[in-house]
Write a protein that holds these residues in place. Sequence first.
Motif, mmCIF file in Angstrom:
data_model
loop_
_atom_site.group_PDB
_atom_site.id
_atom_site.type_symbol
_atom_site.label_atom_id
_atom_site.label_comp_id
_atom_site.label_asym_id
_atom_site.label_seq_id
_atom_site.Cartn_x
_atom_site.Cartn_y
_atom_site.Cartn_z
ATOM 1 N N UNK A 103 93.191 22.458 1.067
ATOM 2 C CA UNK A 103 93.095 23.170 2.340
ATOM 3 C C UNK A 103 94.115 22.652 3.348
ATOM 4 N N UNK A 104 94.275 21.343 3.392
ATOM 5 C CA UNK A 104 95.232 20.750 4.325
ATOM 6 C C UNK A 104 96.655 21.218 4.005
ATOM 7 N N UNK A 105 96.955 21.309 2.723
ATOM 8 C CA UNK A 105 98.286 21.759 2.304
ATOM 9 C C UNK A 105 98.507 23.213 2.702
ATOM 10 N N UNK A 106 97.517 24.067 2.454
ATOM 11 C CA UNK A 106 97.662 25.491 2.752
ATOM 12 C C UNK A 106 97.671 25.773 4.252
ATOM 13 N N UNK A 107 96.796 25.066 4.984
ATOM 14 C CA UNK A 107 96.583 25.385 6.396
ATOM 15 C C UNK A 107 97.543 24.640 7.318
ATOM 16 N N UNK A 108 97.745 23.352 7.068
ATOM 17 C CA UNK A 108 98.524 22.526 7.991
ATOM 18 C C UNK A 108 99.980 22.372 7.563
#
Length: 415
Positions: A331-336
């Motif tokens: 999620x961090x990779x996709x979102x941030x």
Amino acid sequence: MLSANFEESSIATVAAPVRAITKSIQRIRSIDAFRGLTIFIMIFVNELAGVKGVPAWMEHMPATIDGMTFVDVVFPAFLFIVGMSIPFAIAHRRAKGDNFIQLQRHVLARTLGLLVLGVFMVNAEDGYNQAAMPLSINLWSLLFYFAAFLVWHVRLTKSNRLDWTLRLFGVIGLLALALVFRGGDGTAYLAPQWWGILGLIGWAYLIATLCFQLSGGEKLPLVLMLISCVLYYCVGHSFVMQHSVLLPVLFSQGGNAAHASIVLCGVITAQIFFQSHEENSNRWVQASVLAGSLALFAALLRPDWHISKIAATPSWCLYSAAICIALFMLLHYLVEVKQQPVGRFLCRFVEPAANSPLLTYLLPFVVYQLMQICSVSLPDFLRKGSAGIAWSACYALLIMLAAKGLNRLNLRLQL
């Protein structure tokens, strides 16, 4: 609130230990996405629990079987996000000027709130004596949720005095409902049969928050405390308990320690990703090593402590935490990092639950009680097979939309 403070993770960076988080600039979207997605799936699987003929992988694994399904990871995901919120919440309170005593009072008040909510919800589900109560259990439950809203609402009016008056009425309401409750043979009063999901989160939050403060937020002491929680459980469930009277008492909180280990994994992950002195590449390496190590130790412990959500075994805890770390990294990779369209869509989709998680969590219980009072039930075909699965997904979406509407009306809850 399904965490130390779901509302207070809106802080941009976590600088070292407890000097950690500085000034609130923006919400951390990947944490919001994880939190909101967890609540959405929780609503889905709770509704799915009443559907017949669903695949085994969409149900909780029976306690007697060594294994787990994705459903068994939902509660650990709650605990994990509690841990990720703790450093932000504590730093936020310190930035507001809280001293040590004020901070501990804040932590204890949140823990007490979760325990109270948990005990009321558990007793509303089972153990009550309807014949001995002056009102139906459904009405009793609905009044409980209304009183809880009065106690833990977020600023309903422009008057502090009126808001606190409403809170006082809520407290009086909870006390009155506790007094009229009857369980067992009709003479028993409200009591913790078990603490409920929110109560279990409360105990784990309390333990992990104390660990965070004692460690100064440093990752190595936190890892040692995580290991200590696992060892505490293992000792408490070992053969040495059979030959002692005192030890079983001293090691009676193995379940709470096990749950706290998952919360601590969330704390450590937050420190890895949001300490400002860490290089970006180093964060990914550390998180990967942490997840891999947890999975390895889970495998080593599994022969003696089989995977079991019901028993809160270390193998279940550590495997679940490793999965949560991997999911957060994605999620961090996709979102941030990449800011992919799918990440932006996910953030918008789960925004209501991320902004008001406690309200979103409680809404399905309120809906259920209203349906019972109004004698409304779903058609049978929505309680079977693929139609039931589709309905459960739609229901979760409807709850999210309802939460969004209530947010717009400034109706929110926060412990």
